[in-house]
Design an enzyme around this catalytic site. Structure first.
Site, mmCIF file in Angstrom:
data_model
loop_
_atom_site.group_PDB
_atom_site.id
_atom_site.type_symbol
_atom_site.label_atom_id
_atom_site.label_comp_id
_atom_site.label_asym_id
_atom_site.label_seq_id
_atom_site.Cartn_x
_atom_site.Cartn_y
_atom_site.Cartn_z
ATOM 1 N N ARG A 125 -4.616 10.838 4.058
ATOM 2 C CA ARG A 125 -3.646 11.930 4.108
ATOM 3 C C ARG A 125 -2.594 11.818 3.000
ATOM 4 O O ARG A 125 -2.002 12.823 2.604
ATOM 5 C CB ARG A 125 -3.008 11.999 5.472
ATOM 6 C CG ARG A 125 -2.328 10.705 5.874
ATOM 7 C CD ARG A 125 -1.660 10.839 7.221
ATOM 8 N NE ARG A 125 -0.577 11.806 7.152
ATOM 9 C CZ ARG A 125 -0.681 13.056 7.583
ATOM 10 N NH1 ARG A 125 -1.799 13.473 8.095
ATOM 11 N NH2 ARG A 125 0.320 13.877 7.485
ATOM 12 N N LYS A 134 0.854 -1.216 0.000
ATOM 13 C CA LYS A 134 0.000 0.000 0.000
ATOM 14 C C LYS A 134 0.878 1.251 0.000
ATOM 15 O O LYS A 134 0.671 2.164 -0.800
ATOM 16 C CB LYS A 134 -0.875 0.007 1.243
ATOM 17 C CG LYS A 134 -1.559 1.346 1.546
ATOM 18 C CD LYS A 134 -2.461 1.307 2.748
ATOM 19 C CE LYS A 134 -1.757 1.530 4.042
ATOM 20 N NZ LYS A 134 -1.368 2.928 4.365
ATOM 21 N N ASN A 135 1.886 1.258 0.857
ATOM 22 C CA ASN A 135 2.675 2.486 1.035
ATOM 23 C C ASN A 135 3.699 2.713 -0.065
ATOM 24 O O ASN A 135 4.276 3.795 -0.150
ATOM 25 C CB ASN A 135 3.330 2.488 2.420
ATOM 26 C CG ASN A 135 2.287 2.650 3.518
ATOM 27 O OD1 ASN A 135 1.109 2.924 3.225
ATOM 28 N ND2 ASN A 135 2.680 2.461 4.751
ATOM 29 N N ASP A 164 4.768 0.717 12.038
ATOM 30 C CA ASP A 164 3.541 0.083 11.530
ATOM 31 C C ASP A 164 3.407 -1.367 11.971
ATOM 32 O O ASP A 164 2.384 -1.985 11.704
ATOM 33 C CB ASP A 164 3.490 0.152 9.998
ATOM 34 C CG ASP A 164 3.324 1.583 9.524
ATOM 35 O OD1 ASP A 164 3.523 1.829 8.322
ATOM 36 O OD2 ASP A 164 3.038 2.458 10.362
ATOM 37 N N CYS A 199 -4.712 12.983 12.715
ATOM 38 C CA CYS A 199 -5.478 11.731 12.601
ATOM 39 C C CYS A 199 -5.368 11.059 13.968
ATOM 40 O O CYS A 199 -4.778 11.581 14.903
ATOM 41 C CB CYS A 199 -4.933 10.863 11.484
ATOM 42 S SG CYS A 199 -3.446 9.967 11.936
ATOM 43 N N ARG A 246 0.531 14.808 12.894
ATOM 44 C CA ARG A 246 0.963 14.526 11.521
ATOM 45 C C ARG A 246 0.960 15.785 10.640
ATOM 46 O O ARG A 246 0.265 15.873 9.638
ATOM 47 C CB ARG A 246 0.123 13.409 10.923
ATOM 48 C CG ARG A 246 0.227 12.152 11.769
ATOM 49 C CD ARG A 246 -0.439 10.967 11.170
ATOM 50 N NE ARG A 246 0.328 10.417 10.059
ATOM 51 C CZ ARG A 246 -0.117 9.380 9.354
ATOM 52 N NH1 ARG A 246 -1.280 8.847 9.644
ATOM 53 N NH2 ARG A 246 0.591 8.901 8.347
ATOM 54 N N ARG A 250 -8.700 -0.370 4.874
ATOM 55 C CA ARG A 250 -7.841 0.616 4.214
ATOM 56 C C ARG A 250 -6.500 -0.008 3.833
ATOM 57 O O ARG A 250 -5.870 0.397 2.871
ATOM 58 C CB ARG A 250 -7.580 1.801 5.145
ATOM 59 C CG ARG A 250 -8.797 2.642 5.433
ATOM 60 C CD ARG A 250 -8.422 3.907 6.155
ATOM 61 N NE ARG A 250 -7.372 4.619 5.428
ATOM 62 C CZ ARG A 250 -6.857 5.780 5.853
ATOM 63 N NH1 ARG A 250 -7.276 6.320 6.976
ATOM 64 N NH2 ARG A 250 -5.926 6.381 5.169
HETATM 65 C C1 EPZ Z 1 4.171 7.085 6.164
HETATM 66 O O1 EPZ Z 1 3.362 8.113 6.719
HETATM 67 C C2 EPZ Z 1 3.279 5.844 6.108
HETATM 68 N N1 EPZ Z 1 2.126 6.109 5.254
HETATM 69 C C3 EPZ Z 1 2.803 5.495 7.529
HETATM 70 O O2 EPZ Z 1 2.046 4.295 7.442
HETATM 71 C C4 EPZ Z 1 4.040 5.229 8.390
HETATM 72 O O3 EPZ Z 1 3.629 4.945 9.704
HETATM 73 C C5 EPZ Z 1 4.932 6.467 8.375
HETATM 74 O O4 EPZ Z 1 5.301 6.798 7.011
HETATM 75 C C6 EPZ Z 1 6.223 6.263 9.167
HETATM 76 O O5 EPZ Z 1 6.922 5.172 8.661
HETATM 77 C C7 EPZ Z 1 2.282 6.048 3.907
HETATM 78 O O6 EPZ Z 1 3.360 5.775 3.393
HETATM 79 C C8 EPZ Z 1 1.057 6.304 3.082
HETATM 80 P P1 EPZ Z 1 6.151 10.580 8.133
HETATM 81 P P2 EPZ Z 1 3.899 9.649 6.670
HETATM 82 O O7 EPZ Z 1 5.986 11.831 7.356
HETATM 83 O O8 EPZ Z 1 4.651 9.881 5.431
HETATM 84 C C9 EPZ Z 1 6.446 13.918 11.436
HETATM 85 C C10 EPZ Z 1 0.190 2.915 7.770
HETATM 86 O O9 EPZ Z 1 -0.230 2.375 8.802
HETATM 87 N N2 EPZ Z 1 6.322 14.889 10.335
HETATM 88 O O10 EPZ Z 1 7.381 9.750 7.929
HETATM 89 O O11 EPZ Z 1 2.743 10.524 6.985
HETATM 90 C C11 EPZ Z 1 5.151 13.185 11.703
HETATM 91 O O12 EPZ Z 1 4.314 13.938 12.555
HETATM 92 C C12 EPZ Z 1 0.656 4.356 7.813
HETATM 93 O O13 EPZ Z 1 0.290 2.359 6.648
HETATM 94 C C13 EPZ Z 1 6.478 16.245 10.602
HETATM 95 O O14 EPZ Z 1 6.716 16.639 11.737
HETATM 96 O O15 EPZ Z 1 4.890 9.630 7.911
HETATM 97 C C14 EPZ Z 1 5.612 11.897 12.340
HETATM 98 O O16 EPZ Z 1 5.812 12.138 13.725
HETATM 99 C C15 EPZ Z 1 0.418 4.991 9.183
HETATM 100 N N3 EPZ Z 1 6.349 17.132 9.578
HETATM 101 C C16 EPZ Z 1 6.971 11.637 11.689
HETATM 102 O O17 EPZ Z 1 7.357 12.865 11.052
HETATM 103 C C17 EPZ Z 1 6.086 16.741 8.292
HETATM 104 O O18 EPZ Z 1 5.994 17.600 7.388
HETATM 105 C C18 EPZ Z 1 6.949 10.565 10.626
HETATM 106 O O19 EPZ Z 1 5.969 10.940 9.673
HETATM 107 C C19 EPZ Z 1 5.928 15.361 8.034
HETATM 108 C C20 EPZ Z 1 6.048 14.450 9.066
#
Ligand code: EPZ
Length: 423
Positions: free
Chosen positions: A98, A22-23, A310, A122, A127, A402
Site C-alpha cells: 500500500r 523499512k518505513n 507495530d 488489508c 486503511r 516483507r
Molecule cells: C504507516 O502506515 C506504517 N507503514 C505502518 O506500518 C504503521 O502501522 C502505521 O503507519 C501507523 O504507525 C509505513 O510506513 C509503510 P496511517 P500508514 O496512515 O501510513 C487511518 C508495518 O507493520 N487513515 O498513519 O498506512 C488509518 O485507517 C506497517 O510496518 C485514514 O483514516 O498508517 C489508520 O487507522 C503496518 N485515512 C490510521 O489512520 C487516511 O487517509 C493510521 O494510518 C490515512 C489513514
C-alpha cells in the site's frame, strides 16, 4: 511456500545489528521522483517491500542501480528519475504494498498527473487514503475515482492549509512531498510525528526543499521550483530493534542490539522497564536481559510518541507468559488482533473485547502449526515459538519477509533453534 520451524526453549545470547528502517526507506526511495538528478541511498534493507518499491519506480521509468553490499541490506542504491515515462501505479503493485500510494504526491507535484490504484483494505484494517486525496485536492489537484484508481491532474499544485483528522503517517508523507514543489506555502496540521516523518523531511531538505516543523504537530513547507539530488544513509529500523528486544525478554536471554536509535523507542523502552526487563542503553547499543517472568503491564497503542502499534503483537506474546493479567488497547487499526487467535492455539489465555485484549499470563506456551496473517502478527508467532515447548511451524511467512531481513539467521546467530523450510 516457505515455512519457519522453531523449537522453543533456547535462551538468546550475543548481539544483533539492526537493519535500515523499512518505513523510512519506502517514502525516501519514492521521493527520488521529485528530481531529475541522481539520488544515492545507503543502508537500505534487503526486504520484499523494498524490492516491490524498486519495481514500482523502475516501472515508472526511474533508473535503479545497485551496488551490492558485502554486508547486509541491498547496499548502496542510486535512483535517477530523469526519464520518467509513466505516471501510473498499477493495482497489482499497490495491492501488494500500500505504500506504493505515496507516488501520488511526487508525480502530481513534478509532472501534474498521476493515476494510482487506491490500495483498498488489508488484513489489519480498511486503511483508507481519504486524507491523502483530500489534502491533494486542497492543493489544487482534480481527482476522479474511476475503476478503483485515483486519477489526478493539476496545472500546478499550490500551497494550502491542510488539517488531518487523523495524524496519518502516509498522508503526512504524501503531502510533504507534494508541497515541496508546489507554488506557495503549505501547512499540514495534526501531522504525524513519527521518526520516519522527520527522516523524510531531512532528506527532502537535503534535496533543497524548505520544510520546517517535521516531528511536531504542524509541518510547514515552502514550495520551490526544483529539487536536486541527494546522498543519504537510512536510519535503523526501530520496530526490528524492538522485536529483538522482546525476543531477549521472552527467552530470559542476554543480548546487545547494535545500531539502534533508543530515542525512537522511548514509550516502548518505558513499558519494557515497567515489565521488569533489564535494559542498559549506551549510545546506539541497547543491552536487554530477561530476568525471570515479565510483569504484566497495560498497553495502549497511540500515534508517535505513544506506544507504537507495530510493536503491539510482539508485546502480546510477552504478556501471554507474564506474571498476571494485562490489557492491550489497539487504537490505530481496527483489526490488529489476528495474532491473538493463533497465540491462543499455542495455549495463550487472551480474551478479545472490541479493540481491547485481556491477556492472562500462562506458565508456558505449547508449540503448534500456526499461520501468519500480516507482517507484525507473523513475527509474534516466531517470538512465541522461541519460548513454546516443542515445535512451532509457521506458514505463510511471505508476510514476514516483507519487513524482516533474514530474521531466522539473526535469531539462530543468537542461539535460537530456528530454520526456514523451503516449500
Ligand atoms: C504507516 O502506515 C506504517 N507503514 C505502518 O506500518 C504503521 O502501522 C502505521 O503507519 C501507523 O504507525 C509505513 O510506513 C509503510 P496511517 P500508514 O496512515 O501510513 C487511518 C508495518 O507493520 N487513515 O498513519 O498506512 C488509518 O485507517 C506497517 O510496518 C485514514 O483514516 O498508517 C489508520 O487507522 C503496518 N485515512 C490510521 O489512520 C487516511 O487517509 C493510521 O494510518 C490515512 C489513514
Amino acid at each position: 511456500m516457505d515455512k519457519i520451524l522453531v523449537k522453543g526453549g533456547r535462551r538468546l545470547e550475543g548481539e544483533v545489528a539492526v537493519g535500515g528502517s523499512k518505513n523510512a526507506a519506502l517514502p525516501i526511495l519514492i521521493s527520488s521522483l521529485l528530481t531529475a538528478e541522481p539520488c544515492r541511498y545507503q543502508g537500505i534493507p534487503d526486504l520484499v517491500d523494498i524490492h516491490t518499491a524498486l519495481k514500482l519506480l523502475s516501472g515508472l521509468g526511474v533508473r535503479v542501480e545497485k551496488e551490492r553490499s558485502p554486508f547486509r541490506g541491498v547496499g548502496e542504491l542510486t535512483l535517477q528519475a530523469d526519464r520518467v515515462s509513466k505516471m501510473e501505479a498499477s493495482y497489482d503493485l499497490v495491492k501488494t504494498m500500500r505504500a506504493s500510494f505515496l507516488v501520488m504526491g511526487p508525480l502530481l507535484s513534478r509532472f501534474g498527473a498521476a493515476r494510482v490504484s487506491t490500495p483498498g483494505g488489508c488484513a489489519i484494517g480498511a486503511r483508507p487514503v481519504n486524507l491523502h486525496l483530500k489534502g491533494l485536492a486542497e492543493m489544487g489537484a482534480g481527482i476522479d475515482l474511476v475503476h478503483g484508481y485515483a486519477e489526478a491532474r493539476t496545472r500546478k499544485l499550490h500551497g494550502a492549509k491542510i488539517y488531518l483528522d487523523v495524524p496519518s503517517v502516509g498522508a503526512t508523507e504524501n503531502l510533504m512531498m507534494a508541497a515541496s514543489l508546489a507554488d506557495g506555502t503549505t501547512a499540514i496540521e495534526n501531522a504525524a510525528k513519527e521518526p520516519e516523518i522527520e527522516e523524510l523531511a531531512l532528506v527532502l531538505n537535503k534535496m533543497g526543499a524548505r520544510i520546517e516543523g517535521a516531528g511536531s504537530d504542524i509541518v510547514k513547507i515552502e514550495g520551490i521550483d526544483e529539487l536536486h539530488g541527494v546522498s543519504h544513509r537510512i536510519i535503523p529500523d526501530r520496530i526490528e530493534a524492538g522485536t529483538f528486544m522482546v525476543a531477549a525478554a521472552l527467552t530470559r536471554g542476554d543480548i546487545v542490539v547494535r545500531g539502534a536509535r533508543p530515542d525512537h523507542l522511548d514509550a516502548f523502552l518505558l513499558k519494557l522497564r515497567e515489565a521488569g526487563v533489564g535494559l542498559t542503553v549506551a549510545g546506539d547499543e541497547i543491552r536487554v536481559k530477561g530476568d525471570g517472568k515479565a510483569k504484566s503491564v497495560d498497553i495502549t497503542t497511540l500515534p508517535y510518541p505513544g506506544f507504537p502499534t507495530d510493536l503491539q503483537a510482539q508485546m502480546m506474546v510477552l504478556m501471554s507468559v507474564s506474571d498476571g493479567v494485562s490489557m492491550i488497547t489497539e487504537t490505530i487499526f481496527e483489526n490488529r488482533f489476528m495474532h491473538a487467535q493463533e497465540l491462543s492455539r499455542m495455549g495463550a489465555d487472551i480474551r478479545l473485547e472490541g479493540n481491547r485484549a485481556i491477556i492472562k499470563g500462562v506458565e508456558s506456551l505449547s508449540g503448534a502449526p500456526v499461520m501468519a496473517t500480516d507482517l507484525r502478527a507473523s513475527v509474534s508467532l516466531v517470538l512465541a515459538g522461541l519460548v513454546a515447548t516443542g515445535r512451532t511451524e509457521i506458514s505463510r511467512i511471505y508476510h514476514l519477509d516483507r519487513g524482516y531481513e533474514h530474521i531466522e539467521k539473526k535469531l539462530s546467530n543468537m542461539g535460537a533453534d530456528i530454520q526456514r523450510i523451503k516449500g
